[in-house]
Design an enzyme around this catalytic site. Structure first.
Site, mmCIF file in Angstrom:
data_model
loop_
_atom_site.group_PDB
_atom_site.id
_atom_site.type_symbol
_atom_site.label_atom_id
_atom_site.label_comp_id
_atom_site.label_asym_id
_atom_site.label_seq_id
_atom_site.Cartn_x
_atom_site.Cartn_y
_atom_site.Cartn_z
ATOM 1 N N ASP A 9 0.875 -1.179 0.000
ATOM 2 C CA ASP A 9 0.000 0.000 0.000
ATOM 3 C C ASP A 9 0.908 1.222 0.000
ATOM 4 O O ASP A 9 1.670 1.434 0.950
ATOM 5 C CB ASP A 9 -0.868 -0.030 1.272
ATOM 6 C CG ASP A 9 -1.762 1.183 1.409
ATOM 7 O OD1 ASP A 9 -2.690 1.141 2.242
ATOM 8 O OD2 ASP A 9 -1.540 2.192 0.700
ATOM 9 N N ASN A 23 -6.709 12.865 -10.908
ATOM 10 C CA ASN A 23 -7.433 13.382 -12.074
ATOM 11 C C ASN A 23 -7.144 14.871 -12.167
ATOM 12 O O ASN A 23 -6.632 15.463 -11.218
ATOM 13 C CB ASN A 23 -8.936 13.077 -11.965
ATOM 14 C CG ASN A 23 -9.563 13.763 -10.778
ATOM 15 O OD1 ASN A 23 -9.625 14.986 -10.712
ATOM 16 N ND2 ASN A 23 -9.989 12.978 -9.808
ATOM 17 N N VAL A 32 -6.034 4.757 -5.852
ATOM 18 C CA VAL A 32 -4.897 5.221 -5.041
ATOM 19 C C VAL A 32 -5.092 6.687 -4.644
ATOM 20 O O VAL A 32 -4.672 7.105 -3.557
ATOM 21 C CB VAL A 32 -3.567 4.990 -5.794
ATOM 22 C CG1 VAL A 32 -3.410 5.916 -6.992
ATOM 23 C CG2 VAL A 32 -2.374 5.132 -4.854
ATOM 24 N N ASP A 33 -5.787 7.445 -5.475
ATOM 25 C CA ASP A 33 -6.095 8.854 -5.160
ATOM 26 C C ASP A 33 -6.896 8.919 -3.853
ATOM 27 O O ASP A 33 -6.580 9.669 -2.923
ATOM 28 C CB ASP A 33 -6.903 9.432 -6.327
ATOM 29 C CG ASP A 33 -7.002 10.951 -6.308
ATOM 30 O OD1 ASP A 33 -7.706 11.499 -7.181
ATOM 31 O OD2 ASP A 33 -6.381 11.596 -5.440
ATOM 32 N N SER A 122 -2.453 4.867 -14.275
ATOM 33 C CA SER A 122 -3.422 4.616 -15.351
ATOM 34 C C SER A 122 -3.873 3.171 -15.471
ATOM 35 O O SER A 122 -4.704 2.870 -16.349
ATOM 36 C CB SER A 122 -2.895 5.084 -16.724
ATOM 37 O OG SER A 122 -2.961 6.489 -16.815
ATOM 38 N N GLY A 124 -5.656 1.390 -13.460
ATOM 39 C CA GLY A 124 -6.922 1.061 -12.794
ATOM 40 C C GLY A 124 -8.093 1.649 -13.554
ATOM 41 O O GLY A 124 -8.396 1.230 -14.678
ATOM 42 N N VAL A 125 -8.703 2.653 -12.976
ATOM 43 C CA VAL A 125 -9.885 3.294 -13.586
ATOM 44 C C VAL A 125 -9.603 3.741 -15.018
ATOM 45 O O VAL A 125 -10.460 3.635 -15.897
ATOM 46 C CB VAL A 125 -10.315 4.508 -12.726
ATOM 47 C CG1 VAL A 125 -11.320 5.389 -13.425
ATOM 48 C CG2 VAL A 125 -10.841 4.034 -11.388
ATOM 49 N N TYR A 126 -8.383 4.188 -15.269
ATOM 50 C CA TYR A 126 -8.077 4.747 -16.604
ATOM 51 C C TYR A 126 -7.832 3.677 -17.657
ATOM 52 O O TYR A 126 -7.633 3.993 -18.836
ATOM 53 C CB TYR A 126 -6.926 5.736 -16.506
ATOM 54 C CG TYR A 126 -7.336 7.122 -16.003
ATOM 55 C CD1 TYR A 126 -8.658 7.400 -15.629
ATOM 56 C CD2 TYR A 126 -6.407 8.142 -15.879
ATOM 57 C CE1 TYR A 126 -9.022 8.647 -15.175
ATOM 58 C CE2 TYR A 126 -6.764 9.398 -15.426
ATOM 59 C CZ TYR A 126 -8.082 9.644 -15.080
ATOM 60 O OH TYR A 126 -8.446 10.883 -14.632
#
Ligand code: APR
Length: 181
Positions: A9, A23, A32-33, A122, A124-126
């Site tokens: 982590d 973002n 992670v954000d 990038s 993950g979500v991206y």
């Protein structure tokens, strides 16, 4: 190459800086954000909100990086960068992703810092395919770290699978395996 790959982590690392995959608003998010903002506390959001906007709602365009203190984190600083959203690979994603690593290291050097950890920006979500992102990360870091022994870079993966992908990318270019940690 002063580069190692770990599975951990990133919010637990007491380094000069950890990198946030943010973002453009820099006002927090998931992944992670979200973990970094939760661990740092509300002062991090205040510091990000105070950063100037380059356009409406944009404090950090994709590929660029911004630095703040780490506040409640063990890390002394957070370097926020915004990775590319994956659109199939023909929209300059690799170039933008490389810029994230380069600009984060530029800020590290400008602030005379030496130890830094990156998440898999990038991936993950991206939606950036992990093996391709790992190849860009390793190639860019190898280029940036050549002859620069003063900086220690950790690629901090959040799972064993991601660690294996990044280790494979490192093995593909370098003779030595990263120390197992
Ligand atoms: N430590 C290390 N890595 C982590 C952690 C953590 N605590 N939490 C998540 N990750 C990993 C994910 O598993 C993934 O491999 O970070 C990598 C990047 O995934 P995301 O956090 O989804 O980041 P990204 O793909 O760059 O998307 C950024 O997601 O959270 C929002 O605000 C963020 O809009 C932005 C977008």
């Amino acid at each position: 190459m002063p580069l190692k790959i770990i599975a951990a982590d990133i919010t637990s690392l007491g380094l000069d800086a950890i990198v946030n995959a943010a973002n453009p608003s820099l006002l927090g998010g998931g992944g992670v954000d979200g973990a970094i903002h939760r661990a740092a506390g509300p002062a991090l959001l205040e510091a990000c909100r105070a950063l100037p906007e380059s356009a409406s709602g944009v404090r950090c365009p994709a590929g660029e990086a911004r630095i703040t203190p780490g506040f409640g984190l063990p890390a002394r600083h957070v370097i926020h960068t915004v990775g590319p959203v994956w659109h199939g690979g023909t929209a300059g994603e690799a170039r933008l992703l490389a810029c994230c690593y380069r600009n984060a290291l530029r800020l590290l050097r400008e602030h005379r810092l030496h130890t830094i950890a990156f998440p898999a920006i990038s991936c993950g979500v991206y939606g950036y395919p992990a093996a391709q992102a790992a190849g860009v990360a390793i190639a860019t870091l190898r280029d940036e770290l050549a002859g620069n022994e003063a900086i220690e870079v950790t690629l901090c993966c959040f799972s064993g699978d991601m660690h294996a992908i990044f280790q494979d990318a490192l093995d593909a270019v370098g003779p030595s395996r990263s120390p197992t940690t």
